[in-house]
Design a protein around this motif. Structure first.
Motif, PDB file in Angstrom:
ATOM      1  N   GLY A   1      11.857  69.003  38.692  1.00 22.41           N
ATOM      2  CA  GLY A   1      10.991  69.479  37.609  1.00 22.41           C
ATOM      3  C   GLY A   1      11.069  68.589  36.386  1.00 22.41           C
ATOM      4  O   GLY A   1      10.072  68.305  35.738  1.00 22.41           O
ATOM      5  N   LYS A   2      12.279  68.107  36.043  1.00 19.95           N
ATOM      6  CA  LYS A   2      12.442  67.226  34.893  1.00 19.95           C
ATOM      7  C   LYS A   2      11.766  65.889  35.141  1.00 19.95           C
ATOM      8  O   LYS A   2      11.165  65.300  34.261  1.00 19.95           O
ATOM      9  N   GLN A   3      11.872  65.376  36.388  1.00 13.54           N
ATOM     10  CA  GLN A   3      11.230  64.109  36.714  1.00 13.54           C
ATOM     11  C   GLN A   3       9.703  64.245  36.672  1.00 13.54           C
ATOM     12  O   GLN A   3       9.018  63.338  36.217  1.00 13.54           O
ATOM     13  N   ALA A   4       9.207  65.379  37.147  1.00 12.00           N
ATOM     14  CA  ALA A   4       7.762  65.604  37.113  1.00 12.00           C
ATOM     15  C   ALA A   4       7.271  65.672  35.677  1.00 12.00           C
ATOM     16  O   ALA A   4       6.176  65.215  35.364  1.00 12.00           O
ATOM     17  N   ALA A   5       8.084  66.245  34.783  1.00 10.28           N
ATOM     18  CA  ALA A   5       7.697  66.322  33.383  1.00 10.28           C
ATOM     19  C   ALA A   5       7.754  64.949  32.721  1.00 10.28           C
ATOM     20  O   ALA A   5       6.936  64.635  31.867  1.00 10.28           O
ATOM     21  N   ARG A   6       8.725  64.111  33.129  1.00 10.80           N
ATOM     22  CA  ARG A   6       8.895  62.798  32.514  1.00 10.80           C
ATOM     23  C   ARG A   6       7.900  61.786  33.074  1.00 10.80           C
ATOM     24  O   ARG A   6       7.391  60.960  32.342  1.00 10.80           O
ATOM     25  N   TYR A   7       7.641  61.835  34.386  1.00  8.45           N
ATOM     26  CA  TYR A   7       6.745  60.880  35.048  1.00  8.45           C
ATOM     27  C   TYR A   7       5.543  61.644  35.617  1.00  8.45           C
ATOM     28  O   TYR A   7       5.682  62.379  36.587  1.00  8.45           O
ATOM     29  N   PRO A   8       4.376  61.456  35.070  1.00  6.08           N
ATOM     30  CA  PRO A   8       3.202  62.207  35.522  1.00  6.08           C
ATOM     31  C   PRO A   8       2.844  61.930  36.974  1.00  6.08           C
ATOM     32  O   PRO A   8       2.345  62.818  37.663  1.00  6.08           O
ATOM     33  N   TRP A   9       3.115  60.732  37.489  1.00  8.96           N
ATOM     34  CA  TRP A   9       2.756  60.418  38.867  1.00  8.96           C
ATOM     35  C   TRP A   9       3.547  61.265  39.851  1.00  8.96           C
ATOM     36  O   TRP A   9       3.096  61.564  40.941  1.00  8.96           O
ATOM     37  N   VAL A  10       4.765  61.697  39.448  1.00  6.79           N
ATOM     38  CA  VAL A  10       5.558  62.563  40.325  1.00  6.79           C
ATOM     39  C   VAL A  10       4.869  63.918  40.452  1.00  6.79           C
ATOM     40  O   VAL A  10       4.730  64.459  41.552  1.00  6.79           O
TER      41      VAL A  10
END
Length: 143
Positions: free
Chosen positions: A110-119
């Motif tokens: 969830g944190k990676q999705a918030a930081r990187y939109p492509w995720v």
């Protein structure tokens, strides 16, 4: 009666008839003048009454249109406020549920999705393919 007396009598009668006719003509003219005056007065009063009636009707109609317009504005403003409040409430509920889902995802995804939109987009694409394959009808060749 001799001819002179008869002639004198005819002249007197003619003069009297002439005076009576002049008096009759004057009386008729006076009556016509009074009739004309009365017609003008009645016509003027009718015009005034008609103008007053039209003005009153127009002002009443204007008041009713203004009231209708203000009522419609109040209704629209009230409905817009209600919709805005309902949408705001619905969005806050959605955001709270989405945050719960993001917090429950293991491994910091969830944190990676918030930081990187492509995720986030990749995850949404994968979920879309999975849901699409589950919901699509089974294809059978015709043969």
């Amino acid at each position: 009666m001799n001819d002179q007396q008869l002639e004198k009598k005819i002249r007197q009668d003619t003069a009297k008839v002439r005076r009576d006719l002049i008096t009759l003509a004057d009386d008729s003219a006076a009556r016509l003048s009074r009739l004309e005056s009365n017609v003008n007065q009645v016509t003027g009063k009718a015009k005034e009454d008609l103008t007053t009636w039209v003005d009153d009707s127009v002002s009443q109609l204007s008041e009713k249109v203004e009231k209708l317009t203000s009522d419609a504005k109040e209704t629209v403003v009230g409905a817009a406020a209600t919709v805005k409040k309902d949408v705001g409430h619905g969005l806050s509920q959605y955001n709270a549920k989405a945050q719960k889902v993001v917090d429950s995802v293991p491994g910091g995804l969830g944190k990676q999705a918030a930081r990187y939109p492509w995720v986030g987009m990749s995850i949404a694409l994968a979920v879309g393919f999975i849901v699409g394959s589950l919901l699509k009808p089974v294809w059978r060749p015709q043969g």
